[in-house]
Design a protein around this motif. Structure first.
Motif, PDB file in Angstrom:
ATOM      1  N   TYR A  50      22.473  59.618  31.161  1.00 35.98           N
ATOM      2  CA  TYR A  50      21.303  58.782  30.847  1.00 35.98           C
ATOM      3  C   TYR A  50      20.062  59.643  30.643  1.00 35.98           C
ATOM      4  CZ  TYR A  50      17.200  55.928  31.767  1.00 35.98           C
ATOM      5  OH  TYR A  50      15.952  55.346  31.697  1.00 35.98           O
ATOM      6  N   ARG A  51      19.832  60.606  31.533  1.00 33.69           N
ATOM      7  CA  ARG A  51      18.650  61.470  31.404  1.00 33.69           C
ATOM      8  C   ARG A  51      18.703  62.290  30.124  1.00 33.69           C
ATOM      9  NH1 ARG A  51      19.596  61.672  36.993  1.00 33.69           N
ATOM     10  NH2 ARG A  51      20.899  63.542  36.792  1.00 33.69           N
ATOM     11  N   ALA A  52      19.891  62.788  29.783  1.00 25.72           N
ATOM     12  CA  ALA A  52      20.017  63.556  28.543  1.00 25.72           C
ATOM     13  C   ALA A  52      19.751  62.669  27.330  1.00 25.72           C
ATOM     14  CB  ALA A  52      21.418  64.158  28.458  1.00 25.72           C
ATOM     15  N   GLN A  53      20.163  61.415  27.412  1.00 32.63           N
ATOM     16  CA  GLN A  53      19.991  60.493  26.288  1.00 32.63           C
ATOM     17  C   GLN A  53      18.512  60.192  26.038  1.00 32.63           C
ATOM     18  OE1 GLN A  53      22.933  58.879  24.934  1.00 32.63           O
ATOM     19  NE2 GLN A  53      21.888  57.633  23.431  1.00 32.63           N
ATOM     20  N   VAL A  54      17.773  59.874  27.087  1.00 32.77           N
ATOM     21  CA  VAL A  54      16.386  59.446  26.902  1.00 32.77           C
ATOM     22  C   VAL A  54      15.450  60.621  26.633  1.00 32.77           C
ATOM     23  CG1 VAL A  54      16.719  57.402  28.336  1.00 32.77           C
ATOM     24  CG2 VAL A  54      15.926  59.521  29.406  1.00 32.77           C
ATOM     25  N   ARG A  55      15.869  61.833  26.940  1.00 30.02           N
ATOM     26  CA  ARG A  55      15.010  62.996  26.714  1.00 30.02           C
ATOM     27  C   ARG A  55      15.159  63.576  25.318  1.00 30.02           C
ATOM     28  NH1 ARG A  55      16.261  66.042  32.488  1.00 30.02           N
ATOM     29  NH2 ARG A  55      15.060  64.609  33.842  1.00 30.02           N
ATOM     30  N   ASP A  56      16.209  63.194  24.621  1.00 28.84           N
ATOM     31  CA  ASP A  56      16.473  63.738  23.291  1.00 28.84           C
ATOM     32  C   ASP A  56      15.904  62.784  22.240  1.00 28.84           C
ATOM     33  OD1 ASP A  56      17.493  64.679  20.892  1.00 28.84           O
ATOM     34  OD2 ASP A  56      19.397  65.310  21.790  1.00 28.84           O
TER      35      ASP A  56
END
Length: 251
Positions: free
Chosen positions: A12-18
């Motif tokens: 989830y964190r990787a998704q929203v930061r990209d």
């Protein structure tokens, strides 16, 4: 914290930061809706009387959700294998189900957000989409669609070893499928042989089911046939994914 929870949180964190991923996941499909919606505004498909927007909204939504499911897990598996993250996970007590399950949970949330955003924009006065009475059927239909295409993404992510190869293979499958399955143009306007070819493509079944649930095209049997087709493809893709999954580049 369980392995599933940790992997889901990290994903989830990787998704929203990209920002690039966010754009192509949420904004890019909307561009198709806006373009087709403005070009064919007020026009109807002669065979059914439904507006072009009713077709394109359902088709582009199906393609957007399927595309996100395929690319999301394919790129993740490729990158994790390249960075030896999958090898480290394999050495831990975390099972393969936690790896795939975490991505599945994220894909379902992404699909839900895509659907809400997409339908909300399509219902704006400038487009004027009026959802059919069977719109609640979108929930199980899209969930099954995410499942099917996520498993296809697992297969792609197991074979491809570079970002370029993931993009090439996924686009090679998804773009022709979008055009030939009626995502961008109504199948009713295509030659009979193309409609026959589309029957061997999973996106055709997702399109048909979403078209009925969202726009009222066809009847309730379209949803049942669509779900049955997606389920059949999910079983096949799942079996292939189990045979082809690789923790490392060599195994």
């Amino acid at each position: 914290m369980s392995a599933y929870t940790a992997l889901t949180g990290a994903g989830y964190r990787a998704q929203v930061r990209d920002r690039t991923t966010l754009f192509f996941t949420f904004a890019f499909p909307l561009l198709f809706l806006v373009v087709f919606g403005l070009i064919f505004k007020g026009q109807a498909v002669e065979e059914s009387g439904l507006s072009y927007l009713s077709y394109t909204a359902a088709g582009v939504l199906s393609w957007g959700v399927a595309n996100a499911a395929v690319f999301g897990i394919a790129f993740t598996l490729m990158q994790w294998r390249s960075d030896d993250i999958l090898r480290l996970i394999r050495m831990s007590p975390a099972p393969l189900t936690a790896v795939i399950g975490s991505r599945y949970a994220i894909a379902l949330v992404v699909g839900a957000v895509q659907s809400l955003l997409f339908v909300g924009v399509a219902m704006l006065p400038v487009f004027g989409l009026e959802p059919a009475s069977g719109w609640p059927l979108l929930v199980p239909v899209l969930a099954l669609g995410v499942t099917t295409f996520l498993l296809l993404g697992v297969i792609i992510g197991s074979f491809a070893d570079t970002p370029e190869s993931v993009a090439a293979v996924a686009n090679f499958l998804m773009l022709p499928m979008a055009f030939l399955s009626g995502s961008f143009f109504p199948l009713d306007s295509m030659p009979e042989w193309l409609r026959t070819v589309s029957l061997v493509m999973p996106l055709r079944y997702l399109n048909d089911a979403v078209s009925h649930a969202l726009a009222g095209r066809g009847d309730s049997s379209d949803v049942l046939v669509g779900c049955a087709g997606l389920l059949a493809f999910a079983v096949v893709f799942g079996a292939v994914a189990m045979k082809t999954f690789r923790w490392t580049r060599s195994s």
